[in-house]
Design an enzyme around this catalytic site. Sequence first.
Site, PDB file in Angstrom:
ATOM      1  N   GLU A 196       0.842  -1.198   0.000  1.00  0.00           N
ATOM      2  CA  GLU A 196       0.000   0.000   0.000  1.00  0.00           C
ATOM      3  C   GLU A 196       0.874   1.243   0.000  1.00  0.00           C
ATOM      4  OE1 GLU A 196      -2.103   0.600   3.826  1.00  0.00           O
ATOM      5  OE2 GLU A 196      -1.307  -1.359   4.345  1.00  0.00           O
ATOM      6  N   CYS A 207      -3.512  -3.456   4.213  1.00  0.00           N
ATOM      7  CA  CYS A 207      -2.619  -4.497   4.735  1.00  0.00           C
ATOM      8  C   CYS A 207      -3.008  -5.899   4.265  1.00  0.00           C
ATOM      9  CB  CYS A 207      -2.568  -4.447   6.261  1.00  0.00           C
ATOM     10  SG  CYS A 207      -2.002  -2.858   6.882  1.00  0.00           S
ATOM     11  N   SER A 246     -10.621   2.268  13.513  1.00  0.00           N
ATOM     12  CA  SER A 246      -9.912   1.195  12.803  1.00  0.00           C
ATOM     13  C   SER A 246      -9.767  -0.037  13.701  1.00  0.00           C
ATOM     14  CB  SER A 246      -8.546   1.664  12.289  1.00  0.00           C
ATOM     15  OG  SER A 246      -7.602   1.770  13.323  1.00  0.00           O
ATOM     16  N   HIS A 291      -2.687 -10.253  12.149  1.00  0.00           N
ATOM     17  CA  HIS A 291      -2.150  -9.005  11.598  1.00  0.00           C
ATOM     18  C   HIS A 291      -1.795  -8.121  12.798  1.00  0.00           C
ATOM     19  CE1 HIS A 291      -1.595  -5.350   9.490  1.00  0.00           C
ATOM     20  NE2 HIS A 291      -2.720  -4.792   9.904  1.00  0.00           N
TER      21      HIS A 291
HETATM   22  N1  COA Z   1       0.550   2.676  30.742  1.00  0.00           N
HETATM   23  C1  COA Z   1       0.044   1.570  30.123  1.00  0.00           C
HETATM   24  N2  COA Z   1      -0.910   1.624  29.138  1.00  0.00           N
HETATM   25  C2  COA Z   1      -1.326   2.854  28.760  1.00  0.00           C
HETATM   26  C3  COA Z   1      -0.829   4.045  29.356  1.00  0.00           C
HETATM   27  C4  COA Z   1       0.155   3.916  30.390  1.00  0.00           C
HETATM   28  N3  COA Z   1       0.680   4.986  30.983  1.00  0.00           N
HETATM   29  N4  COA Z   1      -1.451   5.091  28.778  1.00  0.00           N
HETATM   30  C5  COA Z   1      -2.304   4.582  27.856  1.00  0.00           C
HETATM   31  N5  COA Z   1      -2.230   3.236  27.849  1.00  0.00           N
HETATM   32  C6  COA Z   1      -2.955   2.292  27.002  1.00  0.00           C
HETATM   33  C7  COA Z   1      -4.418   2.647  26.801  1.00  0.00           C
HETATM   34  O1  COA Z   1      -5.223   2.186  27.881  1.00  0.00           O
HETATM   35  C8  COA Z   1      -4.717   1.907  25.496  1.00  0.00           C
HETATM   36  O2  COA Z   1      -4.906   0.520  25.757  1.00  0.00           O
HETATM   37  P1  COA Z   1      -6.367  -0.135  25.513  1.00  0.00           P
HETATM   38  O3  COA Z   1      -6.651   0.038  24.047  1.00  0.00           O
HETATM   39  O4  COA Z   1      -6.180  -1.550  25.922  1.00  0.00           O
HETATM   40  O5  COA Z   1      -7.306   0.629  26.373  1.00  0.00           O
HETATM   41  C9  COA Z   1      -3.407   2.030  24.729  1.00  0.00           C
HETATM   42  O6  COA Z   1      -2.412   2.375  25.698  1.00  0.00           O
HETATM   43  C10 COA Z   1      -3.438   3.112  23.650  1.00  0.00           C
HETATM   44  O7  COA Z   1      -3.915   4.274  24.242  1.00  0.00           O
HETATM   45  P2  COA Z   1      -4.909   5.244  23.462  1.00  0.00           P
HETATM   46  O8  COA Z   1      -5.300   6.343  24.383  1.00  0.00           O
HETATM   47  O9  COA Z   1      -5.997   4.457  22.823  1.00  0.00           O
HETATM   48  O10 COA Z   1      -3.893   5.780  22.343  1.00  0.00           O
HETATM   49  P3  COA Z   1      -4.144   6.773  21.157  1.00  0.00           P
HETATM   50  O11 COA Z   1      -5.421   7.528  21.307  1.00  0.00           O
HETATM   51  O12 COA Z   1      -2.889   7.574  21.047  1.00  0.00           O
HETATM   52  O13 COA Z   1      -4.328   5.848  19.853  1.00  0.00           O
HETATM   53  C11 COA Z   1      -3.991   4.182  18.209  1.00  0.00           C
HETATM   54  C12 COA Z   1      -3.783   4.559  19.681  1.00  0.00           C
HETATM   55  C13 COA Z   1      -3.538   2.733  18.008  1.00  0.00           C
HETATM   56  C14 COA Z   1      -5.463   4.299  17.831  1.00  0.00           C
HETATM   57  C15 COA Z   1      -3.108   5.134  17.331  1.00  0.00           C
HETATM   58  O14 COA Z   1      -1.761   4.879  17.584  1.00  0.00           O
HETATM   59  C16 COA Z   1      -3.364   4.975  15.841  1.00  0.00           C
HETATM   60  O15 COA Z   1      -4.241   5.631  15.298  1.00  0.00           O
HETATM   61  N6  COA Z   1      -2.557   4.113  15.159  1.00  0.00           N
HETATM   62  C17 COA Z   1      -2.718   3.865  13.742  1.00  0.00           C
HETATM   63  C18 COA Z   1      -3.944   3.018  13.426  1.00  0.00           C
HETATM   64  C19 COA Z   1      -3.777   1.562  13.556  1.00  0.00           C
HETATM   65  O16 COA Z   1      -2.702   1.044  13.682  1.00  0.00           O
HETATM   66  N7  COA Z   1      -4.916   0.876  13.474  1.00  0.00           N
HETATM   67  C20 COA Z   1      -4.939  -0.548  13.500  1.00  0.00           C
HETATM   68  C21 COA Z   1      -5.984  -1.135  12.644  1.00  0.00           C
HETATM   69  S1  COA Z   1      -5.335  -1.721  11.139  1.00  0.00           S
END
Ligand code: COA
Length: 404
Positions: free
Chosen positions: A83, A115, A208, A247
């Site tokens: 991609e 992906c 996502s 994945h």
């Molecule tokens: N200690 C431990 N864990 C912690 C933490 C800390 N101090 N602070 C946050 N976390 C955890 C959260 O609880 C969450 O876990 P959970 O989902 O089990 O609740 C995780 O860390 C991520 O935190 P979140 O607030 O959701 O992060 P974010 O808003 O920055 O977004 C993604 C995370 C993955 C959505 C973001 O990185 C993203 O958009 N990535 C690209 C998209 C992607 O990869 N999608 C996958 C589908 S193909």
Amino acid sequence: MTSTVGIDALGVAVPSTCVRLEDLAVARNVEPAKFLQGLGTRVMGVALPDEDTVTLAARAAHEALQSAGVRGDEVGLLAVGTETAVDHSKPVASYVQGLVGIGSNCRVFETKHACYGGTAALQLALDWIRSGSARGRKALVICSDIARYGVGTPGEPTQGAGAVAILLGEAPRLVALEPGVSGVYSQDVHDFWRPLYSKDALVDGHYSVKCYLDALEGAWRNYRELVAEVPPAGSFFSDRFAALAYHVPYGKLARKGHQRLRELDGDPTPDTSFARLVEPGLVLPSLVGNIYTGSLYLSLTSLLACHPGSLEGQRVGLFSYGSGSCAEFFGGTVQPGAHARVRALGLMERLEARRVLGIPEYEAIMRERELIDERPAGAATETGAFGYLGVEQERRTYARRGAA
Ligand code: COA
């Protein structure tokens, strides 16, 4: 018709430089535990400006062919799932054909579905072999991507870069893939996309995650219907697998996926089987980051390279997901000698030898990468085998293996 078809060899390419997520968290004023435990990633690969989707694909392809002892003219189908292609028209696969020396009597093309693109190519290559059209030739499917969300975005800690080349054929030496039973689920959703004008992916991150889990549920239900097997008393349907590769955009999502799958199986403690069935498959992804199309196959490589016991003679399950979306669940049986063959690739040693970048250097590389598609050839000072040299007369140029 042939019966035993599957993965005969694997090749993996990762950049020689990386960023520690702990360092990135400090620079972004985020608690490191969020990236390390919350996302489950420790290190992400960062491609230097002489590396692109083509060079990663070529390096992985070269390794898979070497590992199998297969010549380029024995390959009758060459497909690259990506991609992050380098051209709107010319496929990455054509560059790879030239660089690694694949013969001319070969179908060469690129596949795209986020992906899932590599899995789409893999499934049609398997059917090509099973139909008899391959006439004993191999298929080479390469998943190659540079995952890029941009500096300072929520997706930044889920970047990475790498390629996995999968050589497919009859009497495979790594994994024999089950014919005819593959659970599929697709939907028209906008969870992740990259408009033509943008180098960075756009993502509705939390949505996502929901789409991934919904698609897993759909593909898993479809797979269960097709297999139509009742698990022995006291066990769950997914216990037909000795290990599962998901994945892995980041390890936590594989964990969430596994919980969902075991809940669907009726497991009242859905997380307890995670360490046994999934964790060995997350060792390499946690050290490389997201490689989009190749993530599932890096997890499979990790199962074969890092599993503490032996999976030989046992069944493994694979879940592929591509945003947009299309998902597929399928399985196969690990062949005798598979662990030794994959460990011989020396992946852990290669990962340990990478140069760790400081955050300012990583940010400078990200800025430089913005311009590499227009960089004149000759501007690059240093390239490895298959390195990207720049553009000459509107054409991308590459260093060939062994060339000065
Ligand atoms: N200690 C431990 N864990 C912690 C933490 C800390 N101090 N602070 C946050 N976390 C955890 C959260 O609880 C969450 O876990 P959970 O989902 O089990 O609740 C995780 O860390 C991520 O935190 P979140 O607030 O959701 O992060 P974010 O808003 O920055 O977004 C993604 C995370 C993955 C959505 C973001 O990185 C993203 O958009 N990535 C690209 C998209 C992607 O990869 N999608 C996958 C589908 S193909």
